[in-house]
Design a protein around this motif. Structure first.
Motif, PDB file in Angstrom:
ATOM      1  N   LEU A 139     -14.685   1.734  -6.234  1.00  0.00           N
ATOM      2  CA  LEU A 139     -14.650   1.186  -5.125  1.00  0.00           C
ATOM      3  C   LEU A 139     -12.978   1.230  -4.425  1.00  0.00           C
ATOM      4  CD1 LEU A 139     -16.326   0.548  -2.637  1.00  0.00           C
ATOM      5  CD2 LEU A 139     -16.603  -1.894  -3.545  1.00  0.00           C
ATOM      6  N   LEU A 152       0.891  -1.311  -0.027  1.00  0.00           N
ATOM      7  CA  LEU A 152      -0.099   0.079   0.132  1.00  0.00           C
ATOM      8  C   LEU A 152       0.657   1.244  -0.089  1.00  0.00           C
ATOM      9  CD1 LEU A 152      -3.199   0.179   0.240  1.00  0.00           C
ATOM     10  CD2 LEU A 152      -3.042   0.235   2.370  1.00  0.00           C
ATOM     11  N   LEU A 207      -2.277  11.330  -7.708  1.00  0.00           N
ATOM     12  CA  LEU A 207      -2.771   9.919  -7.312  1.00  0.00           C
ATOM     13  C   LEU A 207      -4.055   9.660  -7.176  1.00  0.00           C
ATOM     14  CD1 LEU A 207      -1.569   6.756  -7.069  1.00  0.00           C
ATOM     15  CD2 LEU A 207      -1.197   7.087  -4.605  1.00  0.00           C
ATOM     16  N   ASP A 219      -6.859   8.342   6.457  1.00  0.00           N
ATOM     17  CA  ASP A 219      -6.553   7.989   7.920  1.00  0.00           C
ATOM     18  C   ASP A 219      -5.109   8.424   8.097  1.00  0.00           C
ATOM     19  OD1 ASP A 219      -6.956   6.099  10.068  1.00  0.00           O
ATOM     20  OD2 ASP A 219      -5.337   5.188   9.262  1.00  0.00           O
ATOM     21  N   ALA A 255      -9.701   6.360   1.587  1.00  0.00           N
ATOM     22  CA  ALA A 255      -9.996   6.064   2.786  1.00  0.00           C
ATOM     23  C   ALA A 255      -8.613   5.843   3.637  1.00  0.00           C
ATOM     24  CB  ALA A 255     -10.728   4.760   3.297  1.00  0.00           C
ATOM     25  N   VAL A 256      -7.593   5.585   2.943  1.00  0.00           N
ATOM     26  CA  VAL A 256      -6.395   5.333   3.569  1.00  0.00           C
ATOM     27  C   VAL A 256      -5.666   6.700   3.430  1.00  0.00           C
ATOM     28  CG1 VAL A 256      -4.078   4.238   3.067  1.00  0.00           C
ATOM     29  CG2 VAL A 256      -6.080   3.166   2.567  1.00  0.00           C
ATOM     30  N   SER A 289     -11.861   4.708  -3.715  1.00  0.00           N
ATOM     31  CA  SER A 289     -12.640   4.694  -2.405  1.00  0.00           C
ATOM     32  C   SER A 289     -11.536   4.504  -1.485  1.00  0.00           C
ATOM     33  CB  SER A 289     -13.862   4.276  -2.275  1.00  0.00           C
ATOM     34  OG  SER A 289     -14.515   4.357  -0.979  1.00  0.00           O
ATOM     35  N   ILE A 290     -11.061   3.159  -1.601  1.00  0.00           N
ATOM     36  CA  ILE A 290     -10.107   2.414  -0.626  1.00  0.00           C
ATOM     37  C   ILE A 290      -8.833   3.697  -0.678  1.00  0.00           C
ATOM     38  CG2 ILE A 290      -8.412   0.826  -0.207  1.00  0.00           C
ATOM     39  CD1 ILE A 290     -10.308  -1.077  -1.563  1.00  0.00           C
ATOM     40  N   LEU A 291      -8.391   4.067  -1.554  1.00  0.00           N
ATOM     41  CA  LEU A 291      -7.403   5.031  -1.655  1.00  0.00           C
ATOM     42  C   LEU A 291      -7.739   6.253  -0.649  1.00  0.00           C
ATOM     43  CD1 LEU A 291      -6.119   4.946  -5.408  1.00  0.00           C
ATOM     44  CD2 LEU A 291      -5.140   3.523  -3.209  1.00  0.00           C
ATOM     45  N   SER A 340       2.662   4.663  -3.619  1.00  0.00           N
ATOM     46  CA  SER A 340       1.849   5.790  -2.671  1.00  0.00           C
ATOM     47  C   SER A 340       2.073   7.228  -3.176  1.00  0.00           C
ATOM     48  CB  SER A 340       1.766   5.436  -1.280  1.00  0.00           C
ATOM     49  OG  SER A 340       2.982   5.705  -0.684  1.00  0.00           O
ATOM     50  N   ILE A 374      -9.070   0.839 -11.610  1.00  0.00           N
ATOM     51  CA  ILE A 374      -9.284   0.172  -9.808  1.00  0.00           C
ATOM     52  C   ILE A 374     -10.669   0.210  -9.717  1.00  0.00           C
ATOM     53  CG2 ILE A 374      -6.926   0.388  -9.270  1.00  0.00           C
ATOM     54  CD1 ILE A 374      -7.659   2.816  -7.848  1.00  0.00           C
TER      55      ILE A 374
END
Lengths: 532, 532
Positions: B505, B261, B528, B516, B512-513, B508-510, B265, B502
């Protein structure tokens, strides 16, 4: 799309023991004497078919599930629910043997398609149901023991109907498989095309494609075929927020590799509904042979040399002195300083010429390092019994002996320190009477796994005894800077140590991804993801 | 810890051209005639040292930065800020040549340690500053062109002081490197220990260890040494929420692999402050040779055969008919049906015996498939000029010719369709006068990369012309189910296509990370991560 026509069904698995009941049995006579000498025999009966708590779901929920999947695929009977209760860790087995079915699902549902899975997840959100994806039921880390507090019920989402070989691409050498295919089923379908996956973990006969992916499984031929996570090129996942399709190419630089976030996600981020894997031609030849080494250290150095020279066989594993003695049934040599040597198994799979060339090159290196080849007998013996060890664990429990495995991995320079630390921790916790064996079965250029087998006389209350031993070994792994698990996943049993391994911020990332994909937290609650 | 004593400094790089100004120059005479024939010569002057906008930061911010880093490492001068403005994509160069310095950072800071980086991030949060991590400045996808809207200023976080070889573990064959080491600096430090990383992208002379990791770089010897993401075993990252340390073991099953991950990045999740990589012994022998194939298809099939047989050389690349003709300076054969054949380069690096064995095995396969070895001359020519192509791009811009590369990857069965689709899209957009060349330089068991080089006569306004061509090629890659980038990262230029690759969704994960790890969004904003 080709469906599996093999006769396997989930109900073959015994509810409180490993594997096929027809293959289970008491301790073999030869072992019985050895066990009696080491621990004594303390026959312990298991409750055979403990009562299952009543289904706590209302008719509205059950009707909704039936309207999506059809009546035949919403199962409430005791046998089905008992067989979907937890996995096959020692705590799982001890609880089941004691009649504890408190983790039984309220219902077992059997989706047939990706869309079915998505529909079940939607109903679960609506009705606040916890969902446990169920493949082969072989978890040994509590991966199926989801937390049900805060939920209206627990649904076991059994992938047993999703057993298709969806597509084969012989040019790219990839195959797309559904998650419910067990190891032998997947291999049989691929073999019809002249292909193999080459993934043979000890759970091979029961574990499934979806489970291999969700747990980052690693097989006994990982040196030749790669870990399962290295075999996966694409994934399809049903999440509570919709479909995720990943894997545009073998490798790329289009941001982080999100496939590696789903691999190892243990059903907590979504349900894997298709896995596209790299495949190889069915090997024309398979040959396994034995080597003897003067010490575990000497054998490990030989493994490292091969890995760093890019010269690995398809299978390579090395037992320490104690495991070698036990395997070869020379109990007198257990623990005797200097008396024992160490057994290595090497295996070659492929075309004749490639096997011959690799075997010759490896043989030259191993002989140069002091190894002594003992021929194919030891290799054949290993290959013959490679999936049978879990049956023995049940037979030992029947006579009051706890036997279980634990595994970890580290870099080569830390191998010996880790080995000593874990052995010492187990011996300190369980006493000198415990037997601790170890082997290396997965090697990399930079390091290797360590796989421990522990046997000890069970207390009157063996569950807390076992949990203390597990904690002692896990603490030793963390203190040594190693991983909490090389190939058995986190589940509930390794979860207390995960934050130590990936850090508070690593745990926070997992929670953030979980919150994004599964905002209501219905998927395998309490498994994998550390609490904040 | 060993510091690099090499004379490289960031200011060697020309602000609006590739690389060392001393090595830049006009189009070589031989090429000039060819270019004139194909496109005409349309000399275009670049604004040599465009004015830099005034620093927009107040004294309080600058004082705070100085108190953390010392006065010497908080730089405001025009030359320094101009040299940290954007990267080296064609849009970056065109903007710089036109005098557009609107993306210039307000200040360039040079942290010396992980703790310095963490302190700069804390100040950036406090003062609402966007932070662009800066390594070699070689991005060709707009990875350094961060969005400054909504921020009080833009800070270039230059890792040029973090150039230590932190640790070498010769047993595990790993080395821990700081992110600011350029390719040659890292190799020089490792060579003192008899080791090599073996990572040689075209940007090798300027790009850095941190950049390799942050962009999932892939080098010209990827077949032998692996992509950079495959070399990384551990990472240390400074994020706005604290430190992240990942990499307890070569591989494990302790949940998702979070290293994957951080790799890729692009500075949006954190600043990589240490990278632990797998290393190899310095090769005793390096030999490169040329092969000729009757067609791109025939050569590609040979590459696939080698990859699927586990028989890859250290370097393997194959030019299509047009690229072969251009490289060998036979312009008459460009595009002539049937007239041209295709050049493949194979390279072997390692110990004498291993090189000889691999070379013999590969030679047998290639000859069996109809390849014709032309000896070491073509290989030596390739190896000699392997890092020089970017200089040519500037010389072509000087005469009004746009020349750039684009790359993608796919599975073998889709290779030909992807090749045709991208070529057709570029020709349709740029007209028949454009030259489109292609090579394969990274191969896997299941697929390969395709690397296109495009040259076309520049319009009066070349930037929109180039962006249209880039969009046409990118759309074709997506329509073909391929990746938007095999090894050049997403940056700002590929970002519009990432969600297509990708999924919503995945994007969306990217996010979310990102939310965080970087809740205030200060890190490389606009790079990115797709907008919601």
């Amino acid at each position: 799309m080709t469906q599996s026509s093999l006769p396997f069904t989930q109900s073959e698995m015994h509810p409180s023991r490993w594997g096929n009941p027809a293959l289970a049995g008491p301790l073999p006579e030869a072992a019985r004497g050895l066990v009696e000498m080491a621990f004594g025999l303390d026959e312990r009966a298991a409750i055979e078919a403990p009562a299952v708590p009543a289904c706590g779901l209302g008719d509205d929920v059950l009707s909704a599930l039936r309207s999506v999947l059809g009546d035949a695929h919403v199962l409430l009977d005791d046998d089905t629910r008992r067989l979907r209760t937890r996995g096959k860790s020692t705590p799982d087995l001890l609880k089941m043997r004691a009649g504890d079915l408190s983790d039984a699902p309220d219902v077992v549902v059997r989706p047939g398609t990706h869309e079915d899975v998505a529909a079940v997840l939607a109903l679960a959100i609506e009705h606040r149901l916890a969902v446990v994806p169920f493949g082969g039921g072989t978890s040994v880390t509590g991966g199926l023991a989801a937390r049900r507090d805060g939920f209206a019920g627990l649904v076991s989402l059994d992938l047993v109907r999703m057993k298709a070989l969806v597509e084969v691409d012989k040019v790219s050498m990839t195959a797309t498989l559904e998650p419910g295919l067990r190891g032998p089923e997947a291999e049989a379908l691929l073999a019809e095309q002249g292909l193999t996956l080459g993934h043979y973990p000890q759970s091979f006969e029961y574990a499934t494609i979806g489970g291999f992916a969700a747990t980052r499984s690693s097989g006994q031929s990982s040196a030749g075929y790669g870990r399962f996570d290295a075999l996966v090129v694409a994934l399809r996942v049903a999440t509570p927020r919709g479909e995720l399709r990943l894997g545009s190419s073998p490798a790329n630089a289009a941001g982080p590799d999100l496939r590696q976030l789903i691999l190892g996600s243990e059903g907590a981020f979504g349900v894997i509904t298709e896995v596209t894997v790299r495949v190889r031609p069915v090997p024309v030849e398979k040959v396994y042979e034995g080597w003897r080494w003067s010490s575990f250290e000497a054998g490990a150095t030989a493994m490292r040399t091969l890995a760093q020279a890019g010269l690995l066989p398809s299978v390579i594993r090395l037992s320490d002195e104690n495991e070698t003695a036990i395997n070869l049934a020379h109990p007198d040599s257990i623990g005797a300083e200097g008396a024992a040597d160490c057994l290595m198994i090497t295996g070659y799979e492929g075309e004749h010429d490639a096997v011959a060339a690799k075997r010759a090159a490896v043989t030259a290196v191993l002989e140069g390092l002091g190894g002594r080849c003992t021929g194919e007998e030891a290799g054949a013996a290993w290959a013959h019994g490679r999936f049978n060890a879990p049956y023995l664990r049940d037979a030992l429990l029947d006579v009051g002996v706890l036997a279980e495995t634990m595994e970890t991995a580290t870099f080569w320079s830390n191998r010996e320190a880790l080995y000593t630390a874990v052995k010492d921790a187990l011996t300190a916790e369980l006493g000198d009477g415990a037997i601790v064996l170890c082997h290396i079965s997965h090697v990399y250029e930079t390091g290797c796994s360590l796989y421990f087998t522990i046997a000890t006389k069970g207390d009157a209350d063996p569950l807390p005894q076992w949990l203390r031993a597990k904690a002692a070994a896990s603490d030793a792994m963390m203190a040594s800077g190693a991983t909490i698990t090389h190939h058995h996943a986190v589940g509930t049993d390794h979860r207390p140590w995960l934050t130590q391994e990936i850090g508070e911020l690593g745990a926070s990332i997992l929670r953030a991804v979980k919150a994004d994909l599964d905002p209501t937290g219905i998927l395998n609650p309490g498994v994998l993801i550390p609490d904040a």
